[in-house]
Design an enzyme around this catalytic site. Structure first.
Site, PDB file in Angstrom:
ATOM      1  N   ASP A 131       0.527  -1.029   0.061  1.00  0.00           N
ATOM      2  CA  ASP A 131       0.072  -0.021  -0.017  1.00  0.00           C
ATOM      3  C   ASP A 131       0.914   1.141   0.109  1.00  0.00           C
ATOM      4  OD1 ASP A 131      -2.165   1.540   0.073  1.00  0.00           O
ATOM      5  OD2 ASP A 131      -2.697   1.116   2.218  1.00  0.00           O
ATOM      6  N   GLU A 175       2.573   4.881  -4.076  1.00  0.00           N
ATOM      7  CA  GLU A 175       2.305   5.661  -5.131  1.00  0.00           C
ATOM      8  C   GLU A 175       3.708   6.615  -5.475  1.00  0.00           C
ATOM      9  OE1 GLU A 175      -1.258   4.494  -3.870  1.00  0.00           O
ATOM     10  OE2 GLU A 175       0.181   5.641  -2.745  1.00  0.00           O
ATOM     11  N   ASP A 235      -9.168   3.705  -2.062  1.00  0.00           N
ATOM     12  CA  ASP A 235     -10.167   4.173  -0.606  1.00  0.00           C
ATOM     13  C   ASP A 235     -11.415   4.609  -1.262  1.00  0.00           C
ATOM     14  OD1 ASP A 235      -7.644   3.634   0.598  1.00  0.00           O
ATOM     15  OD2 ASP A 235      -7.393   5.487   1.157  1.00  0.00           O
TER      16      ASP A 235
END
Length: 964
Positions: free
Chosen positions: A548, A551, A623
């Site tokens: 997670d 990015e 999300d």
């Protein structure tokens, strides 16, 4: 003291920033964190350039043209030099040399590359002198794994007169079926199939490359002769946003190219966006966007729906579709990218009466590196793209089951209780997940001993029940003295660096952190070392991984990410590789898991991704929130990911943020049963929502949806196998099975599921108890649950009471099921099979079944079963035949499954008049024959007859036949 107080203030401020983001995920609280095109200087400038060209129309004189004297063709490569006309520092006309190559690959794909001639005479201020290649040219290195060998069979079909006019024609592809036509001035590259243009590069003359130039004196910048022809010089050498300044040490280096799809009104792809499947126009108008679609991987809390805003991943692949024709392009660039889309008016003389789609691709840095795939159909495009960037990794069977997750399961006791309750309520599942709270102070590769004192024992207990544990590990490493993972990372200089070459530190969940630079081979080796069983949990049989925040997410960074002038391995700037970073981290984790247990097929979930990430594992859409709008947007998002090569995709069932109503939760599970990646997940502040907590009747309905997924696992796994070698996705758009029906191209609230022929229409409206489902072709369709027959192109009304998922079975398909309830997918591996046969209009049907051990790499050595089932109306015989590749031996594997049998055959739509009065069928296998009893449910009330053969006593291995 001042320094300590300042650090304390920064810590509090960053934590408050995160809390505000999570507490107030409203639209206005997100948009200001991320740039618009107007706020991004390179996007704004290239849009203005396009506006200028558009305003001049046919009078537009592009400064780019091919120098015909440099053009040559040899060995499947057409190359030469494009000249860009500019003014030098004295204001005199001169040219910038831009070498280009048009490479015709053996796969039939064409690759168009434009670079800038290297400048070694002027070192770049602030950068090591070793830098000689100004433009980043390694995006294809990370995304492309296929053979880039030029095709020697491509031929030069240019006539002498055409060559004199600066026109070059190359025939290439299978049987030289395709043709490329290159024009020197105005510069234009058109690709033809069947004598018609399919893709045109630079059709509108918008190609643009910011050439290398020295930074002008700020006091004289407005009078600099070399900038006289620039439309907009604001922020070209330095740019600020959100309190951060990008120093741009290499100056402006954007690239842009327009791509036209003549006669194609619909384009799809370029995930990730929470928007319609058929991409909208981006230059305004009713129902359109005013902003370009953006590809820039960001951590965006509760993302907006129906928006072109950037999200967690970026795949710069676009497919264009028209009646009976499909093409695709791949823009191999990992920098911040904006894509404008407009639909031109029909041009009957050139392209018939259909609109054309005109796109404009704008990236902050790098080279132009465009791959063109000419189809001619969607399946061919997906295969061609897969040959370039790789196919979906064949997952272990348990990864295709249901996953239970939340932020956070707090202790070993909590895990044990949740696991036991799944058995208590007879709900199957395969993996339970741990979010960041399992660690000691957010330090990865550690366990919070007060809550997880014996993680190996916890995993052993799960393993006994054939269930898995997934834990999260993110790329930010807590900066803390004594934390060995950080100290090794820092000492080895394996982290991302600042523009000055120092270790870059920012803020994420642990507080002040460093980010591993997985572009560095030594960093990837270091990552493998962290996963060794002796270092991080000694038990390995059921240990899986979740990536997670990759990015990368930096809470106090510009646009919640790393600064663009930060440095990676090779002294490439972060701006060059931003969209690729998450994929390199995903890859490093997958390789680490393989090194940890080479026999075990790894499972690694990622949030950030790039083209090629499908080779490493699964992805989810980030999300989302517990609302009907977010449930509704999942289907178009899954379709967009799927056609862009990423088949193993899902969304958080129930919504990550907030608390779903029991109805919303139930409908989401009914939809999620058909997501390739099927996981329930929730935010730490959300109420617990394990399926049994919903209460009746919801718990039973959720149980039924999850059990339906497990019932269909043989067919789901077979679809994954196909995706692993030819790229056809699990979630399939209407045009894949009905390429002639253009009315169906925009439909994105339903989909075909895998190899089953099932047409699924999730219920996404509160209170809905019926729906309209669109049949896209003239085939017969059957209600999956009650055999009611539907036919005729168009919308059909289906009742959808709360307990029913709207599913139609397309005639002509054979579905392979396992109907016995088990706790997990692994426990089903030797269960008998049920074949459900839905006959088409001609009375025929076919289906494929793939099976292996579901866990190891043995399938690469031929340890698998691959069968084809077919029912032929001419002789009313159901046959099973092998699809094993020639020379491949599966005998050793077949010995392990020699007891697996077909326990039931359900034949839907069969004309019972053809049955013998004895109501039996004859079975044949291994030179033996025997009779099996059947049961017949006759036609009534719009339903079709169903013939059921119970226990035909045929084995799944070996050829067999059943005569009806």
């Amino acid at each position: 003291m001042v320094m300590a107080n300042s650090l304390k203030f920064v810590t509090v401020a960053c934590c408050l920033f995160v809390v505000l983001l999570m507490a107030y995920p409203v639209e206005s609280a997100k948009r200001y964190l991320f740039k618009t095109c107007e706020q991004s200087s390179f996007c704004r400038r290239n849009r203005e350039y396009a506006d200028l060209a558009q305003s001049k129309g046919a009078a537009w004189d592009s400064p780019y043209a091919i120098d015909s004297s440099t053009v040559q063709f040899d060995g499947g490569v057409l190359q030469g030099t494009i000249l860009k006309s500019i003014l030098d520092s004295k204001g005199d006309p001169t040219n910038v040399e831009l070498p280009f190559q048009l490479v015709f690959l053996e796969s039939g794909t064409a690759r168009f590359m434009v670079d800038e001639k290297q400048r070694t005479d002027s070192p770049i201020s602030g950068f090591p002198e070793s830098i000689t290649q100004r433009r980043y040219n390694e995006a294809s290195k990370w995304a492309v794994t296929g053979d880039l060998t030029p095709d020697d069979n491509a031929i030069d079909a240019t006539t002498d007169n055409e060559r004199k006019d600066g026109v070059y024609k190359i025939k290439f592809g299978p049987d030289r079926y395709f043709e490329a036509v290159v024009e020197s001035k105005p510069l234009r590259v058109a690709f033809y199939r069947d004598g018609e243009p399919q893709v045109i590069l630079n059709d509108r003359g918008l190609i643009n490359m910011d050439h290398w130039r020295a930074k002008p004196d700020p006091s004289q910048i407005n009078d600099d002769p070399s900038l006289k022809n620039e439309l907009d010089i604001k922020d070209m050498w330095e740019e600020s946003f959100g309190g951060s300044t990008d120093t741009k040490p290499k100056g402006p280096e954007s690239i842009a190219l327009d791509v036209t799809f003549p006669g194609y009104e619909h384009v799809f792809g370029i995930p990730e966006h929470a928007d319609k499947f058929s991409l909208r126009e981006t230059r305004g108008g009713e129902g359109n966007h005013n902003e370009p679609y953006r590809l820039f991987n960001v951590d965006i809390f509760e993302y907006e729906v129906n928006s072109p805003m950037a999200m967690y991943g970026a795949i710069p692949f676009m497919q264009a579709q028209k009646k009976k024709s499909s093409v695709g392009i791949f823009w191999a660039n990992g920098a911040d990218t904006w894509i404008d889309i407009v639909k031109s008016k029909p041009n009957e003389q050139s392209f018939g009466v259909k609109k054309s789609t005109e796109t404009h691709w704008i990236s902050e840095s790098g080279i132009i590196d465009m791959y063109v795939m000419l189809g001619p159909d969607p399946t061919s495009v997906y295969h061609q793209y897969g040959l370039l960037t790789g196919f979906t990794a064949l997952p272990p069977i348990y990864a295709v089951g249901y996953h239970q997750c939340r932020w956070n399961y707090n202790s070993e006791d909590d895990v044990a209780e949740v696991d036991a309750n799944f058995d208590k309520y007879e709900i199957p599942y395969d993996a339970i997940w741990l979010d960041i709270e399992y660690t000691e102070n957010k330090k990865y590769f550690t366990w919070l001993k007060s809550m997880f004192p014996t993680p190996e024992k916890m995993m052993q207990n799960l393993d006994k029940r054939k269930r898995k544990l997934v834990v999260i590990i993110d790329p930010h490493i807590k900066k803390e003295a004594g934390y060995k993972t950080y100290e090794t990372l820092s000492k080895g200089e394996l982290a991302i660096k600042t523009s000055e070459g120092q270790e870059y530190n920012g803020w994420c969940w642990p507080g002040e952190s460093a980010w591993i630079d997985t572009f560095n081979p030594k960093a990837a080796d270091f990552w493998k070392d962290q996963y060794k069983p002796g270092k991080f949990c000694g038990y390995e049989n059921n240990f899986l991984m979740w990536n997670d925040m990759n990015e990368p997410s930096v809470f106090n960074g510009p646009e919640v990410s790393a600064p663009r002038d930060a440095l990676h391995y090779g002294n490439w700037e972060h701006r060059d590789v931003h969209n690729i970073y998450g994929a390199t981290y995903h890859n490093a984790t997958q390789q680490a898991m393989l090194a940890r247990n080479p026999r075990q097929r790894p499972f690694v979930l990622t949030r950030s991704f790039f083209a090629g990430s499908q080779r490493y594992g699964a992805v989810w859409t980030g999300d989302n929130a517990a609302s009907w709008d977010y449930l509704k947007i999942v289907t178009p998002m899954l379709l967009s990911h799927s056609i862009a090569g990423f088949s193993f995709v899902g969304a958080d069932v129930g919504g990550f943020f907030g608390n779903p109503t029991p109805e919303l939760l139930t409908r989401w599970y009914q939809a999620g049963a058909f997501y390739p990646f099927f996981r329930g997940h929730a935010h730490i502040e959300s109420k617990r929502r394990e399926p049994w907590l919903a209460g009746e009747p919801y718990t039973s309905l959720i149980r039924n949806a999850i059990r339906l997924r497990y019932q269909l696992l043989p067919s789901v796994y077979t679809a994954f196998h196909r995706a692993s070698f030819d790229g056809v996705p699990i979630v399939r758009p209407m045009f894949l099975l009905a390429p002639e029906n253009e009315e169906a191209f925009e439909i994105d609230d339903q989909f075909f599921f895998g190899e089953t022929g099932l047409l699924v229409k999730p219920i996404v409206e509160e209170g809905a108890r019926s729906t309209e489902i669109y049949i896209p072709d003239d085939e017969l369709y059957y209600d999956y649950f009650d055999e009611t027959i539907y036919e005729g192109i168009g919308y059909k009304h289906l009742d959808a009471p709360f307990e029913k998922i709207p599913i139609l079975a397309r005639g002509g398909h054979i579905i392979v099921r396992r109907d016995r309830y088990r706790r997990s997918a692994t426990l089903m591996s030797h269960d008998p099979l049920t074949l459900v046969i839905h006959l088409d209009r001609s009375g025929n049907a076919g289906g494929v079944f793939y099976m292996d051990d579901g866990e190891t790499m043995a399938y690469n050595r031929g340890a698998f079963l691959h069968r084809f089932f077919m029912f032929n109306a001419q002789d009313n015989i159901l046959r099973s035949r092998s699809m094993q590749p020639s020379g491949a031996s599966s005998r050793s594997y077949e010995k392990t499954i020699d007891e697996v049998r077909i326990e039931k055959i359900i034949l839907v739509g069969f004309n019972t008049d053809k049955l013998k009065s004895a109501r039996t069928v004859e079975a044949f296998q291994d030179k033996k024959s025997w009779s099996a009893d059947i049961h017949v449910a006759e036609t009534s009330d719009g339903k079709v007859s169903v013939v059921t053969v119970r226990d035909p006593k045929v084995l799944v291995i070996g050829d067999w036949s059943i005569q009806f």
